[in-house]
Scaffold this active site. Structure first.
Site, PDB file in Angstrom:
ATOM      1  N   ALA A   1     -48.153 -31.648 -18.783  1.00  0.00           N
ATOM      2  CA  ALA A   1     -49.218 -31.993 -19.723  1.00  0.00           C
ATOM      3  C   ALA A   1     -49.003 -33.339 -20.406  1.00  0.00           C
ATOM      4  CB  ALA A   1     -49.333 -30.896 -20.780  1.00  0.00           C
TER       5      ALA A   1
ATOM      6  N   GLY B   1     -47.888 -25.741 -21.988  1.00  0.00           N
ATOM      7  CA  GLY B   1     -47.195 -24.932 -22.981  1.00  0.00           C
ATOM      8  C   GLY B   1     -47.603 -23.474 -22.887  1.00  0.00           C
TER       9      GLY B   1
ATOM     10  N   GLY C   1     -44.386 -14.032 -18.738  1.00  0.00           N
ATOM     11  CA  GLY C   1     -45.023 -13.379 -17.614  1.00  0.00           C
ATOM     12  C   GLY C   1     -46.038 -14.263 -16.913  1.00  0.00           C
TER      13      GLY C   1
ATOM     14  N   HIS D   1     -45.415 -18.146 -16.879  1.00  0.00           N
ATOM     15  CA  HIS D   1     -44.619 -19.256 -16.354  1.00  0.00           C
ATOM     16  C   HIS D   1     -43.609 -18.802 -15.302  1.00  0.00           C
ATOM     17  CE1 HIS D   1     -46.255 -21.356 -19.841  1.00  0.00           C
ATOM     18  NE2 HIS D   1     -45.876 -22.488 -19.265  1.00  0.00           N
TER      19      HIS D   1
ATOM     20  N   GLU E   1     -39.314 -34.401 -26.336  1.00  0.00           N
ATOM     21  CA  GLU E   1     -39.666 -34.139 -24.938  1.00  0.00           C
ATOM     22  C   GLU E   1     -40.611 -35.248 -24.477  1.00  0.00           C
ATOM     23  OE1 GLU E   1     -41.205 -30.482 -22.088  1.00  0.00           O
ATOM     24  OE2 GLU E   1     -41.981 -30.644 -24.138  1.00  0.00           O
TER      25      GLU E   1
ATOM     26  N   ASP F   1     -41.908 -22.691 -25.912  1.00  0.00           N
ATOM     27  CA  ASP F   1     -42.748 -23.831 -25.506  1.00  0.00           C
ATOM     28  C   ASP F   1     -44.147 -23.630 -26.077  1.00  0.00           C
ATOM     29  OD1 ASP F   1     -43.299 -26.273 -24.355  1.00  0.00           O
ATOM     30  OD2 ASP F   1     -43.658 -25.484 -22.355  1.00  0.00           O
TER      31      ASP F   1
END
Length: 435
Positions: free
Chosen positions: A182, A351, A290, A292, A171, A315
Site C-alpha cells: 500500500a 493493513g 485469518g 493475511h 515502515e 498492522d
C-alpha cells in the site's frame, strides 16, 4: 497511581503455567507474587521447586519481603479477579492506528483516543507505525508522536492511564517498488543514512524499528549503520534473494516484517528472502487475522520458526474497531469489506482491522495451543526483540505491572499499564479501597 495495589484470586501466568496467586503491585511494579492453595494464601510451598519454605511471603522483592502477610493483605486498594487469568500485557510493534486514527496524520488528541481503544484490547505498550510519505510530512508526524511520548514518559502519574509509546516503527520510505504493498511508489526512496538521521532527529531519537528492503542499493551498510545506532532493522516489503536477505541478517537485521505478506515466497530453486527468514534466528512478525495468513500457514510458521521467534502484530489501520466503510492509510483511500482492508484504487491489501486480543484468540484457534504457550507471541517476544525484556513482557518480580486479565471465553476484563488500570470491565471484577 495507586502506591499499593493487591490483585487477588487470579490465575497468574508464571513462566509457561498458570498458578493460583495474588499479586502485589507497588509504584507500578510487581513487588510480590503469592501462590494460593485452597483459596488461601500459601505460606508453605514454592511453586517453582515444590519445596517447603519458612518465610511468610513466598516470592517478593526485598522491600516487600520486609512486610508481614497481614500487611500484604491490607493493601491500599484491592481488586478481586475472581479466578481470571492474568497474563503479560500485549506489545504491538506494528500498528498504523485504530478507532478512526491514522498515525500518519494523528495529533495529540487522536493519540489519546486511540490509546484508550488499545487499552480496551489488552495493549499495554506499542510502537506507532508511520508509513511512506514525503520526508517533511514524515518528520512532522514523527515530531508530533515524540512530543506525546515524551510527555507520557515525564508524567510519573498520568491523569489518564494508557498504554506506553515505546518508540516509533518507521515502515518506509526505504522499500522496494516491486513489493511496496500500500506504499505509494512515487514516494519510495533509496537507503539514505543522512535522511534517516534527519528523521531520527525529528523523532527525538524515538525511531526504534525501521522496515527496509534489503535488495535496495546500499541497504546492507545502511542496515549495519542502523544496528550500530541501536535501531532494530526489520526486513520486508521485499523480493530479495536468499543471499541478499542473509547478508542483511548478518549485518544486523533482527526481524522480518509481516512474514509472507509483501514478501517473495520460496521456490525449490530460488529460496528467496522467506527461506532466509525461516532458517535464521531472527524474529518474524505475523498477522493472524485469518486473511493475511491461512490458519495452516500460521501452524507451519510456528513449527518452522518456533514459538520463541514469532511475534503477533496487528498492522492495524484507522478502521480497526469500527464498521466496514471507506477509510484511509497514510492519506490513501481504503475500502473495508468484511473486515478486509484494500486500496480503493487497485484492490491491494492495506493493513488489517485486527486487534491484539483478536490475534491471541485467533492464534489459539489456528494452532490448537493454549494461552500459556502463545502469550509470549504478544508480549515476551516483542519485548525481547526490542531489548526491553528485563523491564516488561513477563510476570516477574521487579518488572513493570503491565498485565491483562482474561475471563471465561477470553473476555478481556482488565488492562493494567505500569500498575495503573487503563481498562476495567466493571461488571466482572470487584474493586475496593482502604483508608
Amino acid at each position: 497511581m495507586n502506591k499499593q495495589l493487591l490483585l487477588k484470586n487470579g490465575q497468574v501466568l508464571i513462566g509457561r503455567e498458570f498458578v493460583a496467586a495474588d499479586l502485589r503491585i507497588e509504584d507500578g511494579r510487581i513487588e510480590g507474587i503469592f501462590p494460593r492453595e485452597n483459596g488461601e494464601v500459601s505460606l508453605r510451598r514454592d511453586w517453582h521447586s515444590g519445596n517447603a519454605v519458612a518465610t511468610d511471603i513466598v516470592h517478593a522483592t526485598p522491600r516487600a519481603a520486609e512486610r508481614s502477610a497481614a500487611t500484604f493483605v491490607g493493601a491500599a486498594h484491592e481488586i478481586d479477579l475472581n479466578g481470571a487469568r492474568v497474563i503479560p500485557g500485549f506489545i504491538d510493534i506494528h500498528t498504523h492506528g485504530g478507532f478512526g486514527v491514522d498515525f500518519n496524520q494523528a495529533d495529540g488528541n487522536d493519540l489519546q483516543k486511540v490509546m484508550a481503544f488499545f487499552a480496551s484490547q489488552g495493549v499495554t505498550a506499542f510502537l506507532p507505525t508511520v508509513m511512506t510519505d514525503e520526508p517533511d510530512a514524515i518528520a512532522r508526524q514523527l515530531e508530533r508522536i515524540a512530543q506525546v511520548a515524551h510527555a507520557q514518559n515525564m508524567a510519573h502519574s498520568a491523569s489518564v492511564p494508557c498504554p506506553r509509546i515505546l518508540g516509533i516503527h518507521l515502515e518506509g520510505p526505504f522499500l522496494a517498488e516491486s513489493h511496496r504493498g500500500a506504499h505509494p511508489a512515487y514516494l519510495l526512496r533509496p537507503c539514505d543514512l543522512g535522511l534517516f538521521d534527519e528523521l531520527q532527529c525529528a523523532a527525538g531519537g524515538m525511531i526504534r524499528i525501521v522496515t527496509l528492503s534489503p535488495e535496495l542499493e546500499g541497504a546492507i551498510p545502511f542496515t549495519r549503520a542502523l544496528a550500530a545506532r541501536g535501531v532494530r532493522v526489520s526486513i520486508g516489503h521485499s523480493g530479495a534473494s536468499y543471499e541478499v536477505a542473509m547478508a542483511a541478517i548478518h549485518a544486523g537485521a533482527n526481524s522480518a516484517t509481516h512474514i509472507m505478506n509483501a514478501m517473495k515466497l520460496m521456490h525449490m530453486h530460488d529460496p528467496a528472502i522467506l527461506t532466509a527468514v525461516l532458517e535464521s534466528d531472527i524474529y518474524a512478525e505475523m498477522i493472524c487475522d485469518g486473511i493475511h495468513l491461512h490458519p495452516a500457514i500460521v501452524r507451519f510458521l510456528i513449527k518452522a520458526k518456533g514459538l520463541d521467534h514469532m511475534i503477533a502484530v496487528t498492522d492495524s489501520i484507522m478502521a480497526t474497531g469500527l464498521s466496514d466503510g471507506r477509510y484511509s492509510i497514510g492519506g490513501t483511500e481504503v475500502i473495508v469489506e468484511g473486515g478486509d482492508a484494500k486500496l480503493a484504487s487497485n484492490g491491494m491489501r492495506a493493513g488489517s482491522t485486527l486487534t491484539m486480543i483478536g490475534a491471541l484468540r485467533n492464534l489459539q484457534v489456528f494452532s490448537g495451543r493454549g494461552i500459556e504457550e502463545l502469550s509470549r507471541l504478544v508480549s515476551e517476544n516483542p519485548a525481547h526483540m526490542l531489548g526491553i525484556d528485563g523491564d516488561t513482557g513477563s510476570i516477574e518480580l521487579g518488572k513493570r505491572a503491565d498485565l491483562v486479565a482474561l475471563g471465561a471465553g477470553d473476555v478481556l476484563e482488565m488492562t493494567m499499564a505500569g500498575g495503573q488500570i487503563a481498562y476495567l470491565l466493571q461488571k466482572r471484577l470487584f474493586s475496593k479501597s482502604y483508608g
